[in-house]
Design a protein around this motif. Structure first.
Motif, mmCIF file in Angstrom:
data_model
loop_
_atom_site.group_PDB
_atom_site.id
_atom_site.type_symbol
_atom_site.label_atom_id
_atom_site.label_comp_id
_atom_site.label_asym_id
_atom_site.label_seq_id
_atom_site.Cartn_x
_atom_site.Cartn_y
_atom_site.Cartn_z
ATOM 1 N N ARG A 92 3.160 1.829 21.847
ATOM 2 C CA ARG A 92 1.958 2.580 21.164
ATOM 3 C C ARG A 92 2.125 2.456 19.701
ATOM 4 O O ARG A 92 3.296 1.786 19.214
ATOM 5 C CB ARG A 92 2.452 4.140 21.649
ATOM 6 C CG ARG A 92 3.651 4.576 21.396
ATOM 7 C CD ARG A 92 3.644 6.055 21.495
ATOM 8 N NE ARG A 92 4.816 6.732 20.897
ATOM 9 C CZ ARG A 92 5.986 6.768 21.801
ATOM 10 N NH1 ARG A 92 6.138 5.946 22.878
ATOM 11 N NH2 ARG A 92 7.327 7.227 21.232
ATOM 12 N N LYS A 93 1.114 3.011 19.043
ATOM 13 C CA LYS A 93 1.053 2.813 17.454
ATOM 14 C C LYS A 93 2.103 3.521 17.001
ATOM 15 O O LYS A 93 2.341 4.785 17.354
ATOM 16 C CB LYS A 93 -0.145 2.807 16.849
ATOM 17 C CG LYS A 93 -1.457 1.938 17.314
ATOM 18 C CD LYS A 93 -2.377 2.103 16.306
ATOM 19 C CE LYS A 93 -3.339 0.823 16.938
ATOM 20 N NZ LYS A 93 -4.370 0.494 15.705
ATOM 21 N N ILE A 94 2.923 3.029 15.850
ATOM 22 C CA ILE A 94 3.672 4.180 15.038
ATOM 23 C C ILE A 94 2.955 3.899 13.542
ATOM 24 O O ILE A 94 2.632 3.144 13.181
ATOM 25 C CB ILE A 94 5.084 3.540 15.091
ATOM 26 C CG1 ILE A 94 5.229 2.259 14.501
ATOM 27 C CG2 ILE A 94 5.837 3.775 16.396
ATOM 28 C CD1 ILE A 94 6.802 1.779 14.253
ATOM 29 N N GLU A 95 3.450 5.179 12.838
ATOM 30 C CA GLU A 95 2.973 5.506 11.746
ATOM 31 C C GLU A 95 4.014 5.011 10.708
ATOM 32 O O GLU A 95 5.336 5.595 10.673
ATOM 33 C CB GLU A 95 2.703 6.731 11.313
ATOM 34 C CG GLU A 95 1.087 7.038 11.458
ATOM 35 C CD GLU A 95 0.776 8.194 10.684
ATOM 36 O OE1 GLU A 95 -0.254 8.386 9.958
ATOM 37 O OE2 GLU A 95 1.656 9.235 10.725
ATOM 38 N N VAL A 96 3.966 4.011 9.778
ATOM 39 C CA VAL A 96 5.035 3.502 8.948
ATOM 40 C C VAL A 96 4.634 3.249 7.702
ATOM 41 O O VAL A 96 3.586 2.629 7.608
ATOM 42 C CB VAL A 96 6.018 2.604 9.536
ATOM 43 C CG1 VAL A 96 5.100 1.379 9.861
ATOM 44 C CG2 VAL A 96 7.142 2.376 8.902
ATOM 45 N N ASN A 97 5.350 3.733 6.683
ATOM 46 C CA ASN A 97 5.119 3.030 5.512
ATOM 47 C C ASN A 97 5.874 1.801 5.071
ATOM 48 O O ASN A 97 7.000 1.809 4.759
ATOM 49 C CB ASN A 97 5.296 4.101 4.131
ATOM 50 C CG ASN A 97 4.856 3.719 2.627
ATOM 51 O OD1 ASN A 97 4.667 2.515 2.407
ATOM 52 N ND2 ASN A 97 4.802 4.571 1.858
ATOM 53 N N LEU A 98 5.212 0.538 4.853
ATOM 54 C CA LEU A 98 5.866 -0.512 4.943
ATOM 55 C C LEU A 98 5.811 -1.096 3.860
ATOM 56 O O LEU A 98 6.225 -2.330 3.311
ATOM 57 C CB LEU A 98 5.144 -1.618 6.062
ATOM 58 C CG LEU A 98 5.401 -1.391 7.310
ATOM 59 C CD1 LEU A 98 4.595 -2.343 8.257
ATOM 60 C CD2 LEU A 98 6.858 -1.468 7.583
ATOM 61 N N SER A 99 5.510 -0.573 2.388
ATOM 62 C CA SER A 99 5.373 -1.116 1.168
ATOM 63 C C SER A 99 6.644 -1.656 0.910
ATOM 64 O O SER A 99 7.042 -2.210 -0.021
ATOM 65 C CB SER A 99 4.612 -0.097 0.104
ATOM 66 O OG SER A 99 5.181 1.109 -0.019
ATOM 67 N N ARG A 102 0.846 4.191 1.086
ATOM 68 C CA ARG A 102 0.685 4.915 2.047
ATOM 69 C C ARG A 102 1.192 4.490 3.249
ATOM 70 O O ARG A 102 1.316 3.421 3.692
ATOM 71 C CB ARG A 102 -0.794 5.565 2.052
ATOM 72 C CG ARG A 102 -1.721 4.319 2.280
ATOM 73 C CD ARG A 102 -3.131 4.716 2.463
ATOM 74 N NE ARG A 102 -4.066 3.867 2.914
ATOM 75 C CZ ARG A 102 -4.741 2.962 1.813
ATOM 76 N NH1 ARG A 102 -4.304 2.705 0.854
ATOM 77 N NH2 ARG A 102 -5.378 1.933 2.595
ATOM 78 N N LYS A 103 1.180 5.426 4.365
ATOM 79 C CA LYS A 103 1.539 5.116 5.640
ATOM 80 C C LYS A 103 0.393 4.094 6.457
ATOM 81 O O LYS A 103 -0.644 4.528 6.240
ATOM 82 C CB LYS A 103 1.672 5.994 6.707
ATOM 83 C CG LYS A 103 3.307 6.887 6.215
ATOM 84 C CD LYS A 103 3.781 7.801 7.120
ATOM 85 C CE LYS A 103 5.023 8.339 6.763
ATOM 86 N NZ LYS A 103 5.969 8.805 7.933
ATOM 87 N N ILE A 104 0.869 3.260 7.326
ATOM 88 C CA ILE A 104 -0.225 2.619 8.131
ATOM 89 C C ILE A 104 0.154 2.818 9.651
ATOM 90 O O ILE A 104 1.177 3.064 9.796
ATOM 91 C CB ILE A 104 -0.335 1.249 7.828
ATOM 92 C CG1 ILE A 104 0.965 0.140 8.032
ATOM 93 C CG2 ILE A 104 -1.008 0.933 6.297
ATOM 94 C CD1 ILE A 104 0.773 -1.015 7.795
ATOM 95 N N GLU A 105 -0.808 2.690 10.247
ATOM 96 C CA GLU A 105 -0.734 2.781 12.030
ATOM 97 C C GLU A 105 -0.647 1.623 12.462
ATOM 98 O O GLU A 105 -1.650 0.867 12.510
ATOM 99 C CB GLU A 105 -1.784 3.626 12.448
ATOM 100 C CG GLU A 105 -1.355 5.118 12.757
ATOM 101 C CD GLU A 105 -2.094 5.753 13.896
ATOM 102 O OE1 GLU A 105 -1.841 6.514 14.807
ATOM 103 O OE2 GLU A 105 -3.557 5.433 13.869
ATOM 104 N N VAL A 106 0.352 1.132 13.149
ATOM 105 C CA VAL A 106 0.514 -0.035 13.521
ATOM 106 C C VAL A 106 1.412 -0.354 15.002
ATOM 107 O O VAL A 106 2.420 0.484 15.044
ATOM 108 C CB VAL A 106 1.022 -1.023 12.612
ATOM 109 C CG1 VAL A 106 2.456 -0.776 12.114
ATOM 110 C CG2 VAL A 106 1.191 -2.664 12.969
ATOM 111 N N ILE A 113 0.964 -1.149 -0.055
ATOM 112 C CA ILE A 113 -0.069 -0.005 0.080
ATOM 113 C C ILE A 113 1.020 1.340 0.051
ATOM 114 O O ILE A 113 1.825 1.381 0.712
ATOM 115 C CB ILE A 113 -1.007 0.174 1.290
ATOM 116 C CG1 ILE A 113 -1.586 -1.332 1.717
ATOM 117 C CG2 ILE A 113 -1.876 1.181 1.136
ATOM 118 C CD1 ILE A 113 -2.355 -1.101 2.541
ATOM 119 N N GLU A 165 11.481 3.453 10.211
ATOM 120 C CA GLU A 165 11.446 4.084 8.780
ATOM 121 C C GLU A 165 12.942 4.066 8.298
ATOM 122 O O GLU A 165 13.214 4.017 7.065
ATOM 123 C CB GLU A 165 10.474 5.117 8.782
ATOM 124 C CG GLU A 165 9.895 5.548 7.294
ATOM 125 C CD GLU A 165 8.310 6.251 7.272
ATOM 126 O OE1 GLU A 165 7.617 5.119 7.016
ATOM 127 O OE2 GLU A 165 8.273 6.988 7.727
#
Lengths: 321, 321
Positions: free
Chosen positions: B251-258, A251-255, A249, B231
């Motif tokens: 806590r959640k982190i925002e990351v683009n994992l593509s 775009r960024k995902i929150e995880v 994807i 990242e």
């Protein structure tokens, strides 16, 4: 006479266009496309996310109509997607698959398969066995992407594999890993799609009815294509288990990834795969691929075909130039 | 006479308390704590993030003062943190490290090392070699966590390892992987911390001055403890490379994992490790651990010690009961 029809993506629009017939250079062959498949990456391209302009399409089967060296002319073929430069630092380290200047058929710097004709380097081409039909061979690219999982990572015959996601690629991965001898199950959201596992006797479970014993799974393949899929996969996998990550994807995902360290989970990226084992599997096994074909459109109806492919209740939509 | 002093965390507050001296059961030993180390996980506990109440602390060295079976009495020891139930489904599959009811010294369901005395099951105990001082032995737990990386994953001698993060654990991982024979470098944000690599001739780079040739790294250890670390690690690692993930942020982190799928990167979780190889390494190598000790406080000054440990310019803060 020397013009061809093709679907061209430019300025956020996909249009049927007349183009000059491509000419193969000495290392390439010219292929007449028989069938092309629409993949989710094509849909991402149509959303402008990959910045591609030109002819999309990278899943195809066709016939070689011009081979400057003459060996492949007349042959029914499929073709690998990636074209390395053979010149950059990574190519010099023989890391061709991750070439810094890589071109990819219908995805990056190279016109693709939603056209009457395409060219590809000779080393990308593989012959299709006689017993494999065009409507099967058009699936070789995603089957190779499924084979790649076992090519990259050690999957043990004793370990069950759960495929999270019942889309096109999820159902193809299920068929492929089953053909490779692994014990697989699929977790999805669509009864109608999970029904396409019955011919192969692969268990399919609706996410909302998941039996309690489906937990602590050794290997989970994350192929939901959604931003919530990873967190779900991390819940399902057992400590020290593997999550194979197929979702791209843009775009960024929150995880929350702390569980990854605490449970020592391996999150393993996986992309395109090798064609020869995919063709062998297809030759030796019934993949029941007809069950995955929702529809087949002529090239002229490209935009309509892509609309159909975009609807999540549908599976593979083909284009016939 | 039978009361002991301990730091107890309850209602968001850490207090010096008088408690009844713990009594070992037949499978346990009683240990008099000589030194305890403050780890970032302890700081997270103080922020209430792990929901722990009781005596924190899991890095320690001490002396066995009561062993109901008498074999260990008088010995100088360190102790592994995790205590499985030996009874749940995972324990029955011998997956003790990920027991469903696991207790962890000073972290989960079990009083820890910020106290004059603690008890631990006999099988958690390891003798400290004579040549290893208390101020070295108190580092065995994080050294074992560093050893765990090589215990879990195949690291090749030919592949350079970049440690992203110059905190306590980052500098310990650098020392440990160097002692294991790997070629390592550290990327950090604090000149004063990177200076603690010089005695070991480990190259350290400031993130803001990173040379251009530090890229396409085969193995990156993400130990920044920050939400942006992952990242950055994914940018630094080469395609098909490994990112070892040591950061646990609750806590959640925002990351683009593509990029993970496209570059087929392996993101590999890693947690606690085995004590025996850590003790062996410590016996056979100079880890220059004194360079990592910022200060040592008596137990009474626990809250002050934790304040000191929380300041990112500092490294290891010890408590001496």
């Amino acid at each position: 006479m020397d013009n061809i029809k093709a679907l061209t993506f430019r300025n956020d629009e996909l249009k049927l266009t007349d183009l000059k017939k491509p000419e193969p250079n000495n290392n390439e062959v010219l292929i007449e496309v028989s069938l092309a498949g629409i993949c989710n990456t094509d849909l991402e391209i149509m959303s402008g996310m990959l910045g591609f302009t030109g002819i999309p399409g990278h899943e195809f089967v066709g016939k070689v109509v011009d081979d400057p060296r003459n060996k492949l002319s007349g042959k029914r073929v499929v073709g690998e997607v990636n074209i390395p430069c053979y010149n950059c630092e990574r190519c010099r380290r023989r890391h061709f698959r991750h070439c810094l200047n890589i071109k990819a058929l219908g995805m990056r710097g190279r016109d693709g398969a939603f056209a009457e004709y395409l060219t590809l380097p000779r080393e990308n081409i593989h012959l299709v066995p006689e017993t494999v039909s065009d409507r099967e061979a058009v699936f070789v690219e995603p089957i190779a992407a499924a084979v790649e999982i076992a090519e990259q990572y050690h999957l043990k015959p004793s370990e069950e594999i759960a495929i999270l996601g019942d889309g096109k690629l999820g159902l193809i991965i299920a068929r492929t890993l089953k053909a490779l001898g692994y014990s697989v199950l699929v977790i999805g959201r669509h009864e109608s799609k999970l029904a396409r596992l019955k011919s192969l006797k692969i268990p399919g479970y609706l996410e909302r009815n998941l039996p309690k014993n489906i937990q602590d799974i050794p290997v989970v393949v994350e192929v939901t294509g959604s931003s919530s899929g990873l967190e779900r996969a991390l819940q399902l996998v057992r400590p020290e288990g593997k999550v194979i990550f197929k979702t791209t994807i843009a775009r960024k995902i929150e995880v929350n990834l702390s569980i990854l360290a605490i449970d020592e989970i391996q999150l393993l990226g996986s992309r395109c795969g090798p064609f020869p084992p995919a063709l062998n599997l297809l030759k030796d096994n019934n993949f029941y691929l007809e069950e995955l074909i929702t529809d087949c459109y002529p090239l002229e109806k490209g935009p309509e075909a892509l609309e159909k492919a975009r609807d999540k209740v549908n599976l593979k939509v083909l284009l016939q130039p």
